[in-house]
Enzyme design. Sequence first.
Site, short mmCIF file in Angstrom:
data_model
loop_
_atom_site.label_atom_id
_atom_site.label_comp_id
_atom_site.label_asym_id
_atom_site.label_seq_id
_atom_site.Cartn_x
_atom_site.Cartn_y
_atom_site.Cartn_z
N ASP A 254 0.82 -1.20 -0.01
CA ASP A 254 0.07 0.20 0.07
C ASP A 254 0.94 1.19 0.09
O ASP A 254 2.19 1.07 0.19
CB ASP A 254 -0.83 -0.16 1.16
CG ASP A 254 -1.64 1.05 1.46
OD1 ASP A 254 -2.24 1.50 0.36
OD2 ASP A 254 -1.65 1.75 2.43
N ARG A 255 0.45 2.32 -0.41
CA ARG A 255 1.26 3.62 -0.64
C ARG A 255 1.12 4.39 0.68
O ARG A 255 1.90 4.48 1.71
CB ARG A 255 0.81 4.40 -1.77
CG ARG A 255 1.66 5.55 -2.17
CD ARG A 255 1.37 6.40 -3.16
NE ARG A 255 0.57 7.23 -2.46
CZ ARG A 255 0.10 8.34 -3.36
NH1 ARG A 255 0.22 8.38 -4.55
NH2 ARG A 255 -0.81 9.17 -2.85
N ASP A 256 -0.19 5.17 0.93
CA ASP A 256 -0.22 6.18 1.94
C ASP A 256 -0.51 5.53 3.37
O ASP A 256 -1.28 4.61 3.56
CB ASP A 256 -1.49 7.00 1.49
CG ASP A 256 -1.51 7.77 0.24
OD1 ASP A 256 -0.43 7.98 -0.17
OD2 ASP A 256 -2.46 7.92 -0.48
N ASN A 297 -5.23 2.86 -3.82
CA ASN A 297 -6.52 3.50 -4.15
C ASN A 297 -6.10 5.25 -4.18
O ASN A 297 -5.61 5.59 -3.12
CB ASN A 297 -7.46 3.32 -3.27
CG ASN A 297 -7.86 1.64 -3.42
OD1 ASN A 297 -7.88 1.05 -4.26
ND2 ASN A 297 -8.66 1.32 -2.38
N GLN A 298 -6.26 5.69 -5.41
CA GLN A 298 -6.40 7.26 -5.22
C GLN A 298 -7.56 7.88 -5.61
O GLN A 298 -7.47 8.36 -6.82
CB GLN A 298 -5.01 7.43 -6.19
CG GLN A 298 -3.91 7.26 -5.67
CD GLN A 298 -3.52 7.79 -4.24
OE1 GLN A 298 -3.75 8.88 -4.00
NE2 GLN A 298 -3.00 7.10 -3.15
N ARG A 357 -10.61 -0.96 -7.59
CA ARG A 357 -10.17 -0.34 -6.32
C ARG A 357 -10.29 -1.50 -5.20
O ARG A 357 -11.27 -2.26 -4.94
CB ARG A 357 -11.66 0.51 -6.34
CG ARG A 357 -11.53 1.24 -4.74
CD ARG A 357 -12.77 2.32 -4.60
NE ARG A 357 -12.94 2.86 -3.27
CZ ARG A 357 -12.12 3.66 -2.82
NH1 ARG A 357 -10.95 4.30 -3.47
NH2 ARG A 357 -12.57 3.99 -1.47
N LYS A 358 -9.31 -1.36 -4.38
CA LYS A 358 -9.18 -2.33 -3.16
C LYS A 358 -10.49 -2.04 -2.23
O LYS A 358 -10.80 -1.05 -2.06
CB LYS A 358 -8.10 -1.90 -2.42
CG LYS A 358 -6.87 -2.21 -2.99
CD LYS A 358 -5.27 -2.10 -2.37
CE LYS A 358 -5.01 -0.81 -2.11
NZ LYS A 358 -3.83 -0.52 -1.15
#
Length: 433
Positions: A254-256, A297-298, A357-358
């Site tokens: 995951d990113r954020d 997800n963004q 989308r997760k």
Amino acid sequence: MQAVIMAGGKGTRLRSITNDQIPKPMACINGKTILEWQIECLKSNNITNILIVTGHLGRKIEDFFKDGAEFGVKISYFREEQPLGSAGALYYIKEKLISDTFLLVYGDVLFDIDIQRMIRFHREKNSLATLFTHPNSHPYDSDLVVTDEECKVIKFDSKNNNRDYWYKNCVNAGLFIANVDLCNLVVKDEVTDLEKDIFIPLTAKHAPIYSYFSPEYIKDVGTPERIAVAAKELASGFVSNRNLKNKQKCIFLDRDGTINRLNGLISSEDDLSLEPCATEAIRKINQSGYLAIVVTNQPVVARGLCNISDVENIHKKLESLLGKQGVILDDILFCPHHPDKGYPEENPIYKIPCQCRKPNTGMIEICIEKYNIDVKSSWIVGDTTTDILTGQRIGLQTALVLTGEAGADKKYDVISDITCNNLLDAINNILLY
């Protein structure tokens, strides 16, 4: 398909090994010459007709390999009497090519790749030339390849440019598939650089030049230091294991809140800063043989806070920051959608249900197909129950980190396989399994 190996360079950087008694591609790594390693890979991909362009001390190559029968291939030669650069010999060898398409590789490159995948990509794109590209550990001093969303090369970013901007870690690796028409662009007896004199003018004319981006092992081994590293990577199995013919292990990230600090909805590169341990954690992934792929997800795009290019620039910053520390991401996928409508500034194009989308598994599924990933041996690491459910739905092992949201979102009633303080703690634990 026929392979052409450019083996005519003097190899001044390898003089401490060659003593100027053998040409550069005859330098040995773990008991085999660089050319032998190349020929073995070509043969394993059913490419057995090989043309070697020789030059400096070329007789050494010709006497060693002869017609190639001893190595299970058929070898012919063209000897440059005068150095013609990385592409000048193409003028002469076009009469020796047996088909409309050929594979071209530099003689100081060690590789173990699934060439047939690249060939399929080249044909699907109807490409004039396809460049094998990859992320490397020093993008800050490398020439970079810039592509559009269809992988078409739009320009080359010279390492000599003043890079006061973020960039994608996409580097030309020195292996190509080309149409024979490329040879017609080379002038007789003129020193010609393949990138500068052929590819850059072609991309300026919007010619169909494509980038085949892959995490497989391919490295310039033109210095003693690089040969020493390659020897260790060959001995450990790292080189052969990265061939996409083999099932790959992957750690999806995951990113954020996992790689970078949670900072609300990040819509500008100024909002992105790394978690303190992120660089070291991803370095350990790189060294382990796992792929490191971001899936994020963004919804900032759907909510109208920024557009696709803004997210891509944020990811360029992420790759640039990591690259400066010798760390790479093998890929980054993001979902710009959000199903819930009602925000005043929202972009209706992206306000849709989707499979990417997760906790839906669309991004993971793309990677499984693209990189031949073994799901049961792979992981997902994230800071939310959404990440954990995504992994469980497709059969990944899961790790929750106590940074970012630390699982406090409570959207789903799920329990991760392991819970760790941060990304580095998670990777250390995963590597013990």
